[in-house]
Design a protein around this motif. Structure first.
Motif, mmCIF file in Angstrom:
data_model
loop_
_atom_site.group_PDB
_atom_site.id
_atom_site.type_symbol
_atom_site.label_atom_id
_atom_site.label_comp_id
_atom_site.label_asym_id
_atom_site.label_seq_id
_atom_site.Cartn_x
_atom_site.Cartn_y
_atom_site.Cartn_z
ATOM 1 N N ASP A 91 64.169 -11.506 -24.782
ATOM 2 C CA ASP A 91 62.918 -11.162 -23.182
ATOM 3 C C ASP A 91 62.508 -10.293 -23.420
ATOM 4 O O ASP A 91 62.526 -9.503 -24.357
ATOM 5 N N ASP A 123 51.435 -15.127 -26.283
ATOM 6 C CA ASP A 123 53.143 -15.163 -25.432
ATOM 7 C C ASP A 123 53.452 -15.871 -26.127
ATOM 8 O O ASP A 123 53.443 -16.238 -27.101
ATOM 9 N N TYR A 124 54.657 -15.430 -25.777
ATOM 10 C CA TYR A 124 56.401 -16.527 -25.894
ATOM 11 C C TYR A 124 56.425 -17.519 -25.236
ATOM 12 O O TYR A 124 56.739 -17.844 -24.266
ATOM 13 N N ASN A 125 57.378 -18.726 -25.851
ATOM 14 C CA ASN A 125 57.969 -20.024 -25.155
ATOM 15 C C ASN A 125 59.345 -18.837 -24.655
ATOM 16 O O ASN A 125 59.372 -17.868 -24.158
ATOM 17 N N GLU A 126 59.558 -19.948 -23.716
ATOM 18 C CA GLU A 126 60.925 -19.724 -22.371
ATOM 19 C C GLU A 126 61.239 -19.185 -23.138
ATOM 20 O O GLU A 126 62.338 -18.492 -22.769
ATOM 21 N N THR A 127 62.743 -19.614 -24.301
ATOM 22 C CA THR A 127 63.163 -18.725 -25.151
ATOM 23 C C THR A 127 63.223 -18.039 -25.977
ATOM 24 O O THR A 127 64.117 -16.744 -26.430
#
Lengths: 141, 119
Positions: A91, A123-127
Motif C-alpha cells: 500500500d 501508478d501501481y495496480n490495486e494489489t
C-alpha cells in the motif's frame, strides 16, 4: 537521426538483482538511438533499477523461485515501463517518507521516492505488485 | 565468473584518509556489499578517522549506495571521526537533493576543498 518506430518488448526475468542487466542495457540503447537526452537516460536507468530491485527484494521477498515480468514501449516522445512481481503487493500510502527527520538516517526505503521523482507518471495496480512508469522525452534546452 | 577489480583506491594524507571509488557504476547489491566491506575495513583499521569519499569516477549509482554511505557515516561518527564526500557529479548530486541527504552529508567540490579545516 534516430529510429522513430515505436518498439515494444516483454520479458520474464528471474527474481534476482542482476537479472535485468541485459534488458536494461537494451532499453538504454533504444533511448539513445531515439535521441533521448542523457538526463532522460539517467532517469529511466535509475527508475528501472529501483523498480526491479523493489520487485525482487520487497515484492518477491528474495524468493528465487518467483519471476518478474518486465514490459516496455519506447516511442519517439515517451518511454513506458511496467514491472510486475509475484508478491502480495503493498500500500503506497503506508510507505514512510524517507525525507522525514525520523527516517533520514535509515539506510533503505528511498526507491519509491526516486521512481516518483524521476518519472513523469507512476501508478501501481490495486494489489500493489505492478508498477507502470512513464517518462516523456525532454526537449533539448 | 565474477570480475575482480579494485573497487576503491585509498590515499593517506596527514589529516585524512581519502577513499576514491573506482567503479563508474555502483548498482548491484553484491557490488555495494563488497564496497561496504572494503570501506569499513579501512575505517576499522583506524581510530577516529577523517574520511573523505571521492566520487570522481562515479557516473551512476542506485539508492543502495545511499544506504552504504549512511552505514559508513554512522561508524565514522561513532568512532569520533568525520566524513566528507566530494566530486559528486551533478546528476548524482540531484539524488542527494531529492532524498534530502544533502542535510546529512558534508559535500565538497573536490578532494582539496574537502581536506580544508581537517585536523
Amino acid at each position: 537521426m534516430g529510429s522513430q518506430t515505436p518498439v515494444s518488448y516483454s520479458v520474464v526475468l528471474e527474481s534476482r538483482p542482476s537479472a535485468a542487466e541485459e534488458v536494461c542495457r537494451r532499453i538504454l540503447r533504444e533511448l539513445e538511438d531515439r535521441g533521448y537526452s542523457s538526463d532522460d537516460i539517467f532517469a529511466v536507468h535509475l527508475a528501472l533499477e529501483e523498480a526491479f530491485i523493489n520487485a525482487v527484494k520487497h515484492g518477491n521477498k528474495g524468493d528465487m523461485g518467483k519471476i518478474v515480468n518486465l514490459e516496455y514501449t519506447i516511442s519517439a516522445d515517451k518511454v513506458e515501463i511496467r514491472v510486475v512481481d509475484q508478491g502480495q503487493g503493498f500500500d503506497l500510502t503506508q510507505v514512510p517518507d524517507p525525507r522525514c527527520d525520523g527516517n533520514l538516517f535509515k539506510p533503505s526505503g528511498r526507491g519509491v521516492l526516486l521512481i516518483q521523482a524521476y518519472m513523469d507518471e507512476v501508478d501501481y495496480n490495486e494489489t500493489g505488485n505492478a508498477v507502470r512508469m512513464v517518462r516523456y522525452k525532454r526537449r533539448p534546452v | 565468473m565474477s570480475e575482480l577489480k579494485p573497487r576503491i583506491r585509498v590515499e593517506y594524507t596527514k589529516n585524512a584518509t581519502i577513499i576514491t571509488f573506482t567503479d563508474e557504476k555502483i548498482l548491484e547489491e553484491r557490488d555495494v556489499r563488497a564496497l561496504q566491506e572494503a570501506v569499513m575495513h579501512v575505517v576499522e583499521q583506524s581510530g577516529p578517522i577523517n574520511l573523505i569519499l571521492d566520487f570522481y569516477n562515479v557516473r551512476f549509482l542506485s539508492s543502495a549506495v545511499l544506504g552504504l554511505l549512511l552505514r559508513v557515516s554512522k561508524r565514522v561518527y561513532e568512532a569520533g571521526g568525520q566524513l566528507r564526500l566530494c566530486n559528486i557529479n551533478p546528476k548524482i548530486y540531484e539524488i542527494f537533493k531529492i532524498t534530502r541527504l544533502t542535510r546529512v552529508f558534508d559535500i565538497y567540490r573536490d578532494a582539496l576543498s574537502a581536506l580544508e579545516g581537517l585536523e
